[in-house]
Scaffold this motif. Structure first.
Motif, PDB file in Angstrom:
ATOM      1  N   GLU A 166       0.808  -1.220   0.000  1.00  0.00           N
ATOM      2  CA  GLU A 166       0.000   0.000   0.000  1.00  0.00           C
ATOM      3  C   GLU A 166       0.845   1.277   0.000  1.00  0.00           C
ATOM      4  OE1 GLU A 166      -3.928  -1.380   2.466  1.00  0.00           O
ATOM      5  OE2 GLU A 166      -2.097  -1.028   3.632  1.00  0.00           O
ATOM      6  N   ILE A 167       2.149   1.135   0.192  1.00  0.00           N
ATOM      7  CA  ILE A 167       3.026   2.317   0.231  1.00  0.00           C
ATOM      8  C   ILE A 167       3.289   2.781  -1.204  1.00  0.00           C
ATOM      9  CG2 ILE A 167       5.253   3.241   0.943  1.00  0.00           C
ATOM     10  CD1 ILE A 167       5.436   0.942   2.962  1.00  0.00           C
ATOM     11  N   PRO A 168       2.908   4.007  -1.546  1.00  0.00           N
ATOM     12  CA  PRO A 168       3.241   4.522  -2.875  1.00  0.00           C
ATOM     13  C   PRO A 168       4.770   4.585  -3.041  1.00  0.00           C
ATOM     14  CG  PRO A 168       1.540   5.868  -1.855  1.00  0.00           C
ATOM     15  CD  PRO A 168       2.071   4.947  -0.790  1.00  0.00           C
ATOM     16  N   SER A 169       5.243   4.237  -4.199  1.00  0.00           N
ATOM     17  CA  SER A 169       6.689   4.167  -4.431  1.00  0.00           C
ATOM     18  C   SER A 169       7.380   5.507  -4.170  1.00  0.00           C
ATOM     19  CB  SER A 169       6.999   3.681  -5.847  1.00  0.00           C
ATOM     20  OG  SER A 169       6.480   4.584  -6.798  1.00  0.00           O
ATOM     21  N   GLU A 170       6.687   6.596  -4.402  1.00  0.00           N
ATOM     22  CA  GLU A 170       7.312   7.909  -4.196  1.00  0.00           C
ATOM     23  C   GLU A 170       7.634   8.187  -2.726  1.00  0.00           C
ATOM     24  OE1 GLU A 170       4.257  11.409  -4.024  1.00  0.00           O
ATOM     25  OE2 GLU A 170       3.550   9.922  -5.454  1.00  0.00           O
ATOM     26  N   MET A 171       7.030   7.439  -1.811  1.00  0.00           N
ATOM     27  CA  MET A 171       7.295   7.647  -0.389  1.00  0.00           C
ATOM     28  C   MET A 171       8.583   6.957   0.069  1.00  0.00           C
ATOM     29  SD  MET A 171       5.054   9.751   0.512  1.00  0.00           S
ATOM     30  CE  MET A 171       5.588   9.846   2.199  1.00  0.00           C
ATOM     31  N   VAL A 172       9.159   6.137  -0.795  1.00  0.00           N
ATOM     32  CA  VAL A 172      10.392   5.424  -0.416  1.00  0.00           C
ATOM     33  C   VAL A 172      11.518   5.615  -1.432  1.00  0.00           C
ATOM     34  CG1 VAL A 172       9.212   3.727   1.009  1.00  0.00           C
ATOM     35  CG2 VAL A 172       9.527   3.259  -1.426  1.00  0.00           C
ATOM     36  N   ILE A 189       3.491  15.646  -3.021  1.00  0.00           N
ATOM     37  CA  ILE A 189       3.291  14.207  -3.082  1.00  0.00           C
ATOM     38  C   ILE A 189       1.955  13.961  -3.768  1.00  0.00           C
ATOM     39  CG2 ILE A 189       4.696  13.593  -1.065  1.00  0.00           C
ATOM     40  CD1 ILE A 189       2.135  13.499   0.614  1.00  0.00           C
ATOM     41  N   SER A 190       1.723  12.736  -4.169  1.00  0.00           N
ATOM     42  CA  SER A 190       0.445  12.392  -4.780  1.00  0.00           C
ATOM     43  C   SER A 190      -0.631  12.314  -3.704  1.00  0.00           C
ATOM     44  CB  SER A 190       0.558  11.051  -5.499  1.00  0.00           C
ATOM     45  OG  SER A 190       0.739  10.014  -4.545  1.00  0.00           O
ATOM     46  N   PRO A 191      -1.891  12.449  -4.080  1.00  0.00           N
ATOM     47  CA  PRO A 191      -2.961  12.268  -3.090  1.00  0.00           C
ATOM     48  C   PRO A 191      -2.885  10.897  -2.408  1.00  0.00           C
ATOM     49  CG  PRO A 191      -3.836  13.360  -5.029  1.00  0.00           C
ATOM     50  CD  PRO A 191      -2.420  12.938  -5.361  1.00  0.00           C
ATOM     51  N   ALA A 192      -2.512   9.861  -3.149  1.00  0.00           N
ATOM     52  CA  ALA A 192      -2.399   8.525  -2.555  1.00  0.00           C
ATOM     53  C   ALA A 192      -1.357   8.509  -1.444  1.00  0.00           C
ATOM     54  CB  ALA A 192      -2.044   7.498  -3.631  1.00  0.00           C
ATOM     55  N   VAL A 247      -9.092  14.892   8.930  1.00  0.00           N
ATOM     56  CA  VAL A 247      -7.760  14.966   8.320  1.00  0.00           C
ATOM     57  C   VAL A 247      -7.866  14.642   6.832  1.00  0.00           C
ATOM     58  CG1 VAL A 247      -5.417  14.043   8.330  1.00  0.00           C
ATOM     59  CG2 VAL A 247      -6.596  14.454  10.491  1.00  0.00           C
ATOM     60  N   LYS A 248      -8.676  13.646   6.489  1.00  0.00           N
ATOM     61  CA  LYS A 248      -8.871  13.280   5.073  1.00  0.00           C
ATOM     62  C   LYS A 248      -9.499  14.447   4.299  1.00  0.00           C
ATOM     63  CE  LYS A 248     -10.664   9.686   2.089  1.00  0.00           C
ATOM     64  NZ  LYS A 248     -11.440   8.458   1.979  1.00  0.00           N
ATOM     65  N   GLN A 249     -10.446  15.135   4.903  1.00  0.00           N
ATOM     66  CA  GLN A 249     -11.058  16.301   4.259  1.00  0.00           C
ATOM     67  C   GLN A 249     -10.026  17.404   4.033  1.00  0.00           C
ATOM     68  OE1 GLN A 249     -14.255  17.398   6.877  1.00  0.00           O
ATOM     69  NE2 GLN A 249     -15.646  15.825   6.101  1.00  0.00           N
ATOM     70  N   LEU A 250      -9.127  17.554   4.984  1.00  0.00           N
ATOM     71  CA  LEU A 250      -8.062  18.550   4.842  1.00  0.00           C
ATOM     72  C   LEU A 250      -7.154  18.200   3.658  1.00  0.00           C
ATOM     73  CD1 LEU A 250      -6.941  21.127   6.218  1.00  0.00           C
ATOM     74  CD2 LEU A 250      -5.364  19.626   7.425  1.00  0.00           C
ATOM     75  N   VAL A 251      -6.830  16.923   3.534  1.00  0.00           N
ATOM     76  CA  VAL A 251      -6.027  16.475   2.382  1.00  0.00           C
ATOM     77  C   VAL A 251      -6.768  16.786   1.093  1.00  0.00           C
ATOM     78  CG1 VAL A 251      -5.121  14.457   1.164  1.00  0.00           C
ATOM     79  CG2 VAL A 251      -4.758  14.678   3.630  1.00  0.00           C
ATOM     80  N   GLU A 252      -8.041  16.435   1.039  1.00  0.00           N
ATOM     81  CA  GLU A 252      -8.835  16.673  -0.176  1.00  0.00           C
ATOM     82  C   GLU A 252      -8.897  18.152  -0.535  1.00  0.00           C
ATOM     83  OE1 GLU A 252     -12.484  14.664   0.810  1.00  0.00           O
ATOM     84  OE2 GLU A 252     -11.592  12.692   0.415  1.00  0.00           O
ATOM     85  N   ALA A 253      -8.956  19.009   0.485  1.00  0.00           N
ATOM     86  CA  ALA A 253      -8.998  20.457   0.242  1.00  0.00           C
ATOM     87  C   ALA A 253      -7.664  20.987  -0.282  1.00  0.00           C
ATOM     88  CB  ALA A 253      -9.373  21.188   1.528  1.00  0.00           C
ATOM     89  N   HIS A 254      -6.585  20.231  -0.096  1.00  0.00           N
ATOM     90  CA  HIS A 254      -5.260  20.681  -0.525  1.00  0.00           C
ATOM     91  C   HIS A 254      -4.742  19.967  -1.771  1.00  0.00           C
ATOM     92  CE1 HIS A 254      -5.291  22.723   3.303  1.00  0.00           C
ATOM     93  NE2 HIS A 254      -4.338  23.488   2.805  1.00  0.00           N
TER      94      HIS A 254
END
Length: 189
Positions: free
Chosen positions: A112-118, A129-132, A152-159
Protein backbone atom coordinates in the motif's frame (compact mmCIF):
# COMPACT_ATOMS: atom_id res chain seq x y z
CA UNK A 1 40.79 36.03 -42.54
CA UNK A 2 37.23 36.74 -43.73
CA UNK A 3 35.85 33.69 -41.83
CA UNK A 4 37.81 34.68 -38.75
CA UNK A 5 36.20 38.15 -38.62
CA UNK A 6 32.72 36.66 -39.16
CA UNK A 7 33.27 34.20 -36.30
CA UNK A 8 34.46 37.01 -33.98
CA UNK A 9 31.38 39.12 -34.83
CA UNK A 10 29.08 36.14 -34.32
CA UNK A 11 30.74 35.36 -30.98
CA UNK A 12 30.29 38.93 -29.78
CA UNK A 13 26.63 38.96 -30.84
CA UNK A 14 26.01 35.65 -29.02
CA UNK A 15 27.77 36.89 -25.88
CA UNK A 16 25.53 39.98 -25.82
CA UNK A 17 22.40 37.88 -26.45
CA UNK A 18 23.15 34.96 -24.12
CA UNK A 19 25.12 36.64 -21.34
CA UNK A 20 23.23 39.92 -21.07
CA UNK A 21 19.90 40.22 -22.89
CA UNK A 22 18.55 36.73 -22.14
CA UNK A 23 19.23 36.90 -18.35
CA UNK A 24 17.65 40.37 -18.21
CA UNK A 25 14.58 39.07 -20.05
CA UNK A 26 14.25 36.10 -17.68
CA UNK A 27 14.65 38.38 -14.65
CA UNK A 28 11.89 40.63 -15.98
CA UNK A 29 9.57 37.67 -16.61
CA UNK A 30 10.28 36.28 -13.12
CA UNK A 31 8.87 39.47 -11.60
CA UNK A 32 5.46 38.31 -12.86
CA UNK A 33 5.72 34.99 -10.96
CA UNK A 34 4.36 34.47 -7.43
CA UNK A 35 6.89 35.95 -5.02
CA UNK A 36 8.22 38.31 -7.68
CA UNK A 37 11.01 35.95 -8.69
CA UNK A 38 12.24 35.51 -5.13
CA UNK A 39 10.26 32.34 -4.49
CA UNK A 40 6.72 31.75 -3.31
CA UNK A 41 6.81 31.78 0.49
CA UNK A 42 4.41 30.03 2.85
CA UNK A 43 3.37 31.94 5.96
CA UNK A 44 2.17 30.65 9.33
CA UNK A 45 1.45 32.75 12.41
CA UNK A 46 2.80 35.87 10.70
CA UNK A 47 6.18 34.46 9.71
CA UNK A 48 7.69 32.69 6.72
CA UNK A 49 7.95 28.94 7.34
CA UNK A 50 9.32 27.90 3.95
CA UNK A 51 9.05 28.03 0.20
CA UNK A 52 6.14 26.43 -1.62
CA UNK A 53 8.32 24.94 -4.37
CA UNK A 54 11.13 23.49 -2.23
CA UNK A 55 10.54 20.34 -0.21
CA UNK A 56 11.25 20.28 3.50
CA UNK A 57 12.09 17.48 5.87
CA UNK A 58 9.17 16.38 8.05
CA UNK A 59 9.94 13.36 10.23
CA UNK A 60 7.60 13.77 13.18
CA UNK A 61 4.55 11.51 13.15
CA UNK A 62 2.23 14.50 13.65
CA UNK A 63 3.13 15.78 10.17
CA UNK A 64 2.61 14.50 6.66
CA UNK A 65 5.92 13.39 5.22
CA UNK A 66 7.18 14.43 1.80
CA UNK A 67 9.15 12.45 -0.69
CA UNK A 68 12.60 11.35 0.53
CA UNK A 69 15.55 13.48 -0.54
CA UNK A 70 18.93 12.23 -1.78
CA UNK A 71 20.45 15.55 -0.66
CA UNK A 72 18.69 15.76 2.72
CA UNK A 73 16.57 18.68 1.45
CA UNK A 74 19.61 20.92 0.93
CA UNK A 75 18.33 23.47 -1.59
CA UNK A 76 21.85 24.62 -2.44
CA UNK A 77 22.74 21.17 -3.78
CA UNK A 78 19.80 19.78 -5.72
CA UNK A 79 20.55 16.26 -7.00
CA UNK A 80 19.45 12.66 -7.16
CA UNK A 81 21.37 9.68 -5.87
CA UNK A 82 22.46 8.57 -9.37
CA UNK A 83 22.16 4.94 -8.23
CA UNK A 84 20.38 2.58 -10.57
CA UNK A 85 17.37 0.45 -9.59
CA UNK A 86 19.53 -2.67 -9.17
CA UNK A 87 22.31 -1.02 -7.14
CA UNK A 88 22.64 -2.93 -3.81
CA UNK A 89 23.20 0.29 -1.81
CA UNK A 90 20.12 1.86 -3.37
CA UNK A 91 18.00 -1.22 -2.67
CA UNK A 92 19.20 -1.23 0.94
CA UNK A 93 18.27 2.46 1.30
CA UNK A 94 14.81 1.88 -0.17
CA UNK A 95 14.23 -1.15 2.07
CA UNK A 96 15.22 0.96 5.09
CA UNK A 97 12.68 3.61 4.06
CA UNK A 98 10.00 0.93 3.63
CA UNK A 99 10.76 -0.53 7.07
CA UNK A 100 10.68 2.93 8.67
CA UNK A 101 7.41 3.82 6.94
CA UNK A 102 5.79 0.58 8.15
CA UNK A 103 6.93 1.20 11.74
CA UNK A 104 5.49 4.72 11.74
CA UNK A 105 2.29 3.73 9.92
CA UNK A 106 1.01 0.58 11.65
CA UNK A 107 -1.74 -1.19 9.80
CA UNK A 108 -0.32 -0.27 6.39
CA UNK A 109 0.92 -3.12 4.23
CA UNK A 110 4.09 -2.85 2.17
CA UNK A 111 2.03 -3.05 -1.05
CA UNK A 112 0.00 0.00 0.00
CA UNK A 113 3.03 2.32 0.23
CA UNK A 114 3.24 4.52 -2.88
CA UNK A 115 6.69 4.17 -4.43
CA UNK A 116 7.31 7.91 -4.20
CA UNK A 117 7.29 7.65 -0.39
CA UNK A 118 10.39 5.42 -0.42
CA UNK A 119 12.29 6.65 -3.50
CA UNK A 120 14.00 10.02 -3.83
CA UNK A 121 13.30 12.26 -6.80
CA UNK A 122 15.79 13.51 -9.34
CA UNK A 123 16.00 16.92 -7.67
CA UNK A 124 15.78 15.72 -4.09
CA UNK A 125 13.59 18.74 -3.35
CA UNK A 126 10.07 17.74 -4.39
CA UNK A 127 7.55 19.86 -2.47
CA UNK A 128 4.56 17.75 -3.52
CA UNK A 129 3.29 14.21 -3.08
CA UNK A 130 0.45 12.39 -4.78
CA UNK A 131 -2.96 12.27 -3.09
CA UNK A 132 -2.40 8.53 -2.56
CA UNK A 133 0.78 9.30 -0.59
CA UNK A 134 -1.15 11.74 1.59
CA UNK A 135 -4.10 9.38 2.14
CA UNK A 136 -1.83 6.55 3.28
CA UNK A 137 -0.57 8.82 6.09
CA UNK A 138 -3.99 10.06 7.30
CA UNK A 139 -4.46 7.43 10.01
CA UNK A 140 -1.04 8.11 11.58
CA UNK A 141 -1.45 11.89 11.60
CA UNK A 142 -5.02 11.72 12.91
CA UNK A 143 -4.08 9.31 15.69
CA UNK A 144 -1.06 11.32 16.87
CA UNK A 145 -2.94 14.63 16.81
CA UNK A 146 -6.17 13.26 18.26
CA UNK A 147 -8.18 14.57 15.31
CA UNK A 148 -10.86 12.42 13.62
CA UNK A 149 -9.44 10.70 10.52
CA UNK A 150 -12.35 11.99 8.42
CA UNK A 151 -11.41 15.57 9.26
CA UNK A 152 -7.76 14.97 8.32
CA UNK A 153 -8.87 13.28 5.07
CA UNK A 154 -11.06 16.30 4.26
CA UNK A 155 -8.06 18.55 4.84
CA UNK A 156 -6.03 16.47 2.38
CA UNK A 157 -8.84 16.67 -0.18
CA UNK A 158 -9.00 20.46 0.24
CA UNK A 159 -5.26 20.68 -0.53
CA UNK A 160 -5.20 18.61 -3.71
CA UNK A 161 -4.00 20.66 -6.66
CA UNK A 162 -5.80 19.29 -9.71
CA UNK A 163 -4.18 19.09 -13.15
CA UNK A 164 -4.24 22.19 -15.33
CA UNK A 165 -7.40 22.10 -17.48
CA UNK A 166 -8.18 18.74 -15.87
CA UNK A 167 -5.60 16.91 -17.97
CA UNK A 168 -2.15 18.51 -17.91
CA UNK A 169 -0.10 16.87 -15.19
CA UNK A 170 -0.92 14.79 -12.14
CA UNK A 171 -2.92 15.72 -9.06
CA UNK A 172 -0.62 16.66 -6.20
CA UNK A 173 -0.56 17.84 -2.61
CA UNK A 174 1.91 20.45 -1.36
CA UNK A 175 3.28 18.96 1.86
CA UNK A 176 4.29 22.25 3.50
CA UNK A 177 0.92 23.90 2.88
CA UNK A 178 -0.89 20.79 4.11
CA UNK A 179 1.16 20.69 7.32
CA UNK A 180 0.62 24.41 7.95
CA UNK A 181 -3.15 23.91 7.55
CA UNK A 182 -2.96 20.88 9.82
CA UNK A 183 -1.25 22.95 12.52
CA UNK A 184 -3.97 25.59 12.17
CA UNK A 185 -6.82 23.14 12.82
CA UNK A 186 -4.74 21.48 15.54
CA UNK A 187 -4.45 24.79 17.35
CA UNK A 188 -8.21 25.42 17.10
CA UNK A 189 -9.05 22.25 19.07
Amino acid sequence: MKNFLISIKLTLVLIVLCAFLFPILIAMISKLAPGGGKGETVMAHGRVVGYARIGQKFTEDKFFWGRPSAVDYNASGSAGSNKGPTNPDYLKTVQGRIDSFLVHNPGIKKEEIPSEMVTASGSGLDPDISPASAYVQVKRVATVRGIPADKVKQLVEAHIDRPLFGMLGPSKVNVLRLNVALDEIGSKK
